[in-house]
Motif scaffolding. Structure first.
Motif, PDB file in Angstrom:
ATOM      1  N   LYS A 202       2.165   6.568  -6.952  1.00 56.13           N
ATOM      2  CA  LYS A 202       1.109   7.468  -7.414  1.00 56.13           C
ATOM      3  C   LYS A 202       1.540   8.918  -7.202  1.00 56.13           C
ATOM      4  CE  LYS A 202      -2.957   6.453  -5.851  1.00 56.13           C
ATOM      5  NZ  LYS A 202      -4.201   6.429  -5.035  1.00 56.13           N
ATOM      6  N   GLN A 203       2.116   9.226  -6.055  1.00 56.57           N
ATOM      7  CA  GLN A 203       2.584  10.593  -5.762  1.00 56.57           C
ATOM      8  C   GLN A 203       3.715  10.990  -6.697  1.00 56.57           C
ATOM      9  OE1 GLN A 203       3.550  10.556  -1.599  1.00 56.57           O
ATOM     10  NE2 GLN A 203       1.426  10.768  -0.951  1.00 56.57           N
TER      11      GLN A 203
ATOM     12  N   GLU B  60       0.828  -1.211   0.000  1.00 59.66           N
ATOM     13  CA  GLU B  60       0.000   0.000   0.000  1.00 59.66           C
ATOM     14  C   GLU B  60       0.864   1.264   0.000  1.00 59.66           C
ATOM     15  OE1 GLU B  60      -2.975   0.056   3.063  1.00 59.66           O
ATOM     16  OE2 GLU B  60      -3.529  -2.033   2.672  1.00 59.66           O
ATOM     17  N   VAL B  61       1.883   1.284   0.838  1.00 60.56           N
ATOM     18  CA  VAL B  61       2.767   2.457   0.914  1.00 60.56           C
ATOM     19  C   VAL B  61       3.502   2.656  -0.403  1.00 60.56           C
ATOM     20  CG1 VAL B  61       4.853   3.368   2.010  1.00 60.56           C
ATOM     21  CG2 VAL B  61       3.013   2.396   3.417  1.00 60.56           C
TER      22      VAL B  61
ATOM     23  N   GLU C 281       1.145   4.017  -3.052  1.00 66.42           N
ATOM     24  CA  GLU C 281       0.859   5.437  -2.798  1.00 66.42           C
ATOM     25  C   GLU C 281       2.041   6.309  -3.214  1.00 66.42           C
ATOM     26  OE1 GLU C 281      -1.170   8.768  -1.962  1.00 66.42           O
ATOM     27  OE2 GLU C 281      -2.012   6.746  -1.968  1.00 66.42           O
ATOM     28  N   ARG C 282       3.241   5.868  -2.923  1.00 61.45           N
ATOM     29  CA  ARG C 282       4.432   6.648  -3.306  1.00 61.45           C
ATOM     30  C   ARG C 282       4.596   6.706  -4.816  1.00 61.45           C
ATOM     31  NH1 ARG C 282       9.315   5.928   1.019  1.00 61.45           N
ATOM     32  NH2 ARG C 282       8.207   6.918   2.721  1.00 61.45           N
TER      33      ARG C 282
END
Length: 87
Positions: free
Chosen positions: A82-83, A75-76, A79-80
């Protein structure tokens, strides 16, 4: 840098002498006492946090715990990514 906060603490004379002797043997100076205490407090807080987490997770199997960690890491990382692609 933020302004330092002054603490007043009390220790036994034996602790005071032992610590000052230790710091002196390490080549540290008078001002290094504050740095030493701050470092010790941070380590103790980390140690307590680790103990609480270990106690909380003692009934979880190692396999389940590993799967939970793997899921959180995925998940992390997602998210990274995506950022990073949005930037």
């Amino acid at each position: 840098m933020t302004e330092a906060i002054r603490w007043t603490i009390t220790v036994t004379p034996e602790t005071d002498l032992s610590l000052r002797g230790f710091l002196g043997a390490q080549g540290m100076k008078k001002g290094d006492l504050s740095k030493f205490v701050e470092d010790a407090v941070r380590w103790r807080m980390l140690d307590r946090t680790v103990q609480v987490v270990k106690e909380r997770n003692q009934d979880i199997s190692p396999e389940m715990l590993e799967a939970m960690i793997d899921d959180a890491m995925r998940e992390v990382r997602a998210e990274r990514r995506k950022q990073a692609s949005a930037a």
